[in-house]
Enzyme design. Structure first.
Site, PDB file in Angstrom:
ATOM      1  N   ASP A  70     -15.411   2.925 -12.244  1.00  0.00           N
ATOM      2  CA  ASP A  70     -15.358   1.673 -11.619  1.00  0.00           C
ATOM      3  C   ASP A  70     -16.213   0.754 -12.498  1.00  0.00           C
ATOM      4  O   ASP A  70     -17.092   0.938 -13.521  1.00  0.00           O
ATOM      5  CB  ASP A  70     -16.159   1.646 -10.229  1.00  0.00           C
ATOM      6  CG  ASP A  70     -15.835   0.508  -9.354  1.00  0.00           C
ATOM      7  OD1 ASP A  70     -15.119   0.564  -8.539  1.00  0.00           O
ATOM      8  OD2 ASP A  70     -16.640  -0.729  -9.589  1.00  0.00           O
ATOM      9  N   THR A 128      -2.061  -1.822  -3.332  1.00  0.00           N
ATOM     10  CA  THR A 128      -1.018  -2.641  -2.643  1.00  0.00           C
ATOM     11  C   THR A 128      -0.422  -3.728  -3.580  1.00  0.00           C
ATOM     12  O   THR A 128      -1.019  -4.549  -4.027  1.00  0.00           O
ATOM     13  CB  THR A 128      -1.392  -3.350  -1.395  1.00  0.00           C
ATOM     14  OG1 THR A 128      -1.926  -2.540  -0.430  1.00  0.00           O
ATOM     15  CG2 THR A 128      -0.346  -4.016  -0.553  1.00  0.00           C
ATOM     16  N   ARG A 181      -2.031   4.260   3.562  1.00  0.00           N
ATOM     17  CA  ARG A 181      -1.611   3.876   4.959  1.00  0.00           C
ATOM     18  C   ARG A 181      -2.604   4.239   6.039  1.00  0.00           C
ATOM     19  O   ARG A 181      -2.532   5.061   6.842  1.00  0.00           O
ATOM     20  CB  ARG A 181      -0.339   4.429   5.391  1.00  0.00           C
ATOM     21  CG  ARG A 181       0.709   4.315   4.176  1.00  0.00           C
ATOM     22  CD  ARG A 181       1.908   5.216   4.494  1.00  0.00           C
ATOM     23  NE  ARG A 181       2.818   4.634   5.273  1.00  0.00           N
ATOM     24  CZ  ARG A 181       3.850   5.374   5.858  1.00  0.00           C
ATOM     25  NH1 ARG A 181       4.018   6.510   5.767  1.00  0.00           N
ATOM     26  NH2 ARG A 181       4.747   4.930   6.592  1.00  0.00           N
ATOM     27  N   VAL A 182      -3.942   3.893   5.784  1.00  0.00           N
ATOM     28  CA  VAL A 182      -5.006   4.612   6.458  1.00  0.00           C
ATOM     29  C   VAL A 182      -5.938   3.409   7.241  1.00  0.00           C
ATOM     30  O   VAL A 182      -5.794   2.218   6.828  1.00  0.00           O
ATOM     31  CB  VAL A 182      -6.084   5.464   5.725  1.00  0.00           C
ATOM     32  CG1 VAL A 182      -5.304   6.581   5.060  1.00  0.00           C
ATOM     33  CG2 VAL A 182      -6.515   4.421   4.370  1.00  0.00           C
ATOM     34  N   LYS A 206       5.285  -0.655   2.813  1.00  0.00           N
ATOM     35  CA  LYS A 206       3.991  -0.714   3.097  1.00  0.00           C
ATOM     36  C   LYS A 206       3.659  -1.967   3.619  1.00  0.00           C
ATOM     37  O   LYS A 206       2.864  -2.288   4.406  1.00  0.00           O
ATOM     38  CB  LYS A 206       3.131  -0.237   1.803  1.00  0.00           C
ATOM     39  CG  LYS A 206       1.712  -1.248   1.837  1.00  0.00           C
ATOM     40  CD  LYS A 206       0.707  -0.302   2.990  1.00  0.00           C
ATOM     41  CE  LYS A 206      -0.450  -0.852   3.141  1.00  0.00           C
ATOM     42  NZ  LYS A 206      -1.410  -0.907   1.885  1.00  0.00           N
ATOM     43  N   ASN A 225       2.416  -3.596   7.765  1.00  0.00           N
ATOM     44  CA  ASN A 225       1.272  -4.347   8.127  1.00  0.00           C
ATOM     45  C   ASN A 225       1.614  -5.732   8.887  1.00  0.00           C
ATOM     46  O   ASN A 225       1.103  -6.411   9.478  1.00  0.00           O
ATOM     47  CB  ASN A 225       0.395  -4.747   6.966  1.00  0.00           C
ATOM     48  CG  ASN A 225      -0.650  -3.126   6.894  1.00  0.00           C
ATOM     49  OD1 ASN A 225      -0.827  -2.642   7.471  1.00  0.00           O
ATOM     50  ND2 ASN A 225      -0.797  -2.955   5.557  1.00  0.00           N
ATOM     51  N   ARG A 244       9.862   0.040  26.967  1.00  0.00           N
ATOM     52  CA  ARG A 244      10.389  -0.184  25.547  1.00  0.00           C
ATOM     53  C   ARG A 244       9.555  -1.477  25.061  1.00  0.00           C
ATOM     54  O   ARG A 244      10.064  -2.338  24.098  1.00  0.00           O
ATOM     55  CB  ARG A 244      11.677  -0.583  25.526  1.00  0.00           C
ATOM     56  CG  ARG A 244      12.784   0.516  25.503  1.00  0.00           C
ATOM     57  CD  ARG A 244      14.069   0.455  25.587  1.00  0.00           C
ATOM     58  NE  ARG A 244      14.476  -0.350  26.773  1.00  0.00           N
ATOM     59  CZ  ARG A 244      14.794   0.144  27.951  1.00  0.00           C
ATOM     60  NH1 ARG A 244      14.544   1.729  28.358  1.00  0.00           N
ATOM     61  NH2 ARG A 244      15.236  -0.606  29.121  1.00  0.00           N
ATOM     62  N   CYS A 298      -5.522  -5.828   4.523  1.00  0.00           N
ATOM     63  CA  CYS A 298      -4.348  -5.229   4.703  1.00  0.00           C
ATOM     64  C   CYS A 298      -3.532  -6.471   5.615  1.00  0.00           C
ATOM     65  O   CYS A 298      -2.648  -7.117   5.091  1.00  0.00           O
ATOM     66  CB  CYS A 298      -3.893  -3.964   5.266  1.00  0.00           C
ATOM     67  SG  CYS A 298      -4.294  -2.731   4.210  1.00  0.00           S
ATOM     68  N   TYR A 324     -14.834  -7.159  10.079  1.00  0.00           N
ATOM     69  CA  TYR A 324     -13.300  -7.571  10.632  1.00  0.00           C
ATOM     70  C   TYR A 324     -13.031  -6.521  11.889  1.00  0.00           C
ATOM     71  O   TYR A 324     -11.918  -6.956  12.328  1.00  0.00           O
ATOM     72  CB  TYR A 324     -12.459  -7.639   9.654  1.00  0.00           C
ATOM     73  CG  TYR A 324     -11.785  -6.406   8.874  1.00  0.00           C
ATOM     74  CD1 TYR A 324     -10.417  -5.618   9.659  1.00  0.00           C
ATOM     75  CD2 TYR A 324     -12.427  -5.707   7.917  1.00  0.00           C
ATOM     76  CE1 TYR A 324      -9.956  -4.618   9.227  1.00  0.00           C
ATOM     77  CE2 TYR A 324     -11.612  -4.663   7.428  1.00  0.00           C
ATOM     78  CZ  TYR A 324     -10.459  -3.849   8.067  1.00  0.00           C
ATOM     79  OH  TYR A 324      -9.975  -2.937   7.659  1.00  0.00           O
TER      80      TYR A 324
END
Length: 427
Positions: free
Chosen positions: A30, A119, A152-153, A204, A208, A244, A258, A314
């Site tokens: 990092d 992403t 995708r978490v 992906k 979202n 449905r 995301c 958020y």
């Protein structure tokens, strides 16, 4: 297997420590000296359930180390941020991705695999990243394997979902895809889904975007219900009894790394073809002002002058304020009124008051903007300190509603006609 992870944020760090947990030797890289120092000292710089234990375990086994610079390895994972919210369309900003690629280039050897978890916009792998490595002399699929494997978490459950969620493996060639499956097969127990890199990119983003559009429908329903004096939350509950139908839950807006960002990556690539996606974004972006105006209406109905905002993250039980609608509600309130505003978030340090009792003292209205567990049953001693025991619960999480004299949600807001009759104002 030696894994070099570039970017130790909300996705890169859990990914790195999960690989370490399952036996890989991991170097986490990092650009933040503070992050590197904290991690090597055994301190996690972000809030995520279970991450402290993963780091402690990795350091004890000596298979994780944080560094400011990369080194040679078998697998290089890029997990750096990409949003560009200053752009007209919020298009994907590859600045950090390209910086990461340049940083690992001197350490790459034939047979290595490079995985982009960041992403990215559709066709980025094909049009930008593959040409970058080809220009450096690599043959993709032969001496360098290139894969897009988007995360995708769900924050708060990242460590669990990294293992048990299905994972899209988007290779530039069949051999690249095979290599990607071998690598993630180390710990992923969900299905490893084979795809082209371009399909992985757009899949992906659409996952979202689907949620963003559905939430926009729910938020528009809130405005309809307010106009017609019909409880929108009850409407959603009834509609979802249909086998449905699955209308999502409304809220003060959409935030995070995301849902509030990914739709713009598609819009920027196809602005003429994305009218529905763009409209959904506008609806969700309008909600903080809608919530602020309703909060002020409730406040002035009770002749109050002090608002308490509960939650600035958020979403619940995390410390992440990226694109948080709660922050936007605060900004809108400050723009609309000179009312006294007090804030509290138990998951975010150095922001507002330190306790619920302190922040609710002499308050005329508490507005819940985040579904932290701490707000689900507000302490009676804190409620008793309020001037007016009134709450506007935008997440509908409070279980001891009877402790308040007035309990508002996004379903039982004042109608526009009622606001006009009582002469609502914002000064």
């Amino acid at each position: 297997m030696k894994v070099v992870t570039i970017g130790l944020g909300y996705i890169g760090l859990p990914t790195a420590l999960t690989f370490a947990r399952h036996g890989a030797e991991v170097i986490g890289v990092d650009i933040s000296e503070r992050t590197i120092q904290m991690l090597n000292a055994g301190l996690v710089p972000i809030e995520e359930h279970g991450l402290n234990n993963f780091l402690k375990n990795a350091l004890e086994k000596k298979n994780f180390r944080a560094s400011l610079v990369p080194e040679k390895g078998d697998v290089f994972i890029v997990a750096v941020p990409t949003p560009n919210l200053q752009d007209q369309f919020g298009s994907c900003d590859l600045h950090y991705v390209e910086q990461a690629l340049r940083s690992i280039l001197p350490y790459l050897e034939k047979g290595n695999t490079v995985i982009i978890e960041s992403t990215i916009a559709p066709r980025t792998m094909e049009d930008v990243i593959q040409p970058f490595f080809e220009k450096a002399g690599f043959i993709i699929g032969e001496d360098l394997f290139l894969v897009h494997c988007p995360e995708r978490v769900l924050p708060g459950k990242i460590l669990h979902e990294l293992i048990f969620n299905n994972r899209i493996i988007g290779g530039m060639t069949e051999k690249c895809t095979k290599k990607g499956k071998e690598i993630y097969g180390l710990f992923v127990q969900g299905e490893l889904l084979e795809a082209s890199a371009s399909v992985a990119e757009l899949s992906k983003l659409m996952e979202n975007t689907f949620r963003d559009v559905n939430i926009a429908l729910a938020n528009e329903l809130v405005k309809i219900g307010s106009k017609l004096n019909i409880d929108a939350l009850e409407v959603i509950q009834m509609a979802n009894k249909h086998p449905r139908v699955n209308i999502h839950q409304p809220g003060p807006g959409v935030g995070g790394h995301c849902l509030a960002v990914d739709p713009y990556f598609i819009i920027a690539k196809a602005p003429e073809e994305t009218s529905l996606i763009q409209q959904a974004r506008q609806i969700n972006k309008s909600m903080p002002r809608f919530v602020a105006e309703k909060a002020l209406s409730i406040l002035h109905e009770n002749n109050g002058g002090v608002i308490t905002l509960l939650g600035l993250a958020y979403k619940g039980n995390i410390d992440d304020m990226r694109e948080s609608p709660a922050v936007e509600v605060l900004n809108e309130l400050q723009e609309l009124s000179n009312t006294t505003i007090q804030v509290f978030d138990p998951h975010i340090n150095d922001v507002g008051a330190e306790t619920l009792e302190e922040v609710m003292r002499e308050s005329d209205l508490a507005v819940i903007l985040c579904d932290h567990d701490e707000f689900k049953e507000l302490p009676e001693k804190a409620i008793d300190l309020m001037n007016h025991k009134v709450v506007f619960d935008t997440k509908k999480i409070v279980v001891n509603q009877e402790k308040f004299d007035q309990y508002y949600t996004l379903g039982n807001l004042l109608t526009e006609s009622e606001e006009t009759e009582m002469g609502a104002h914002y000064e």
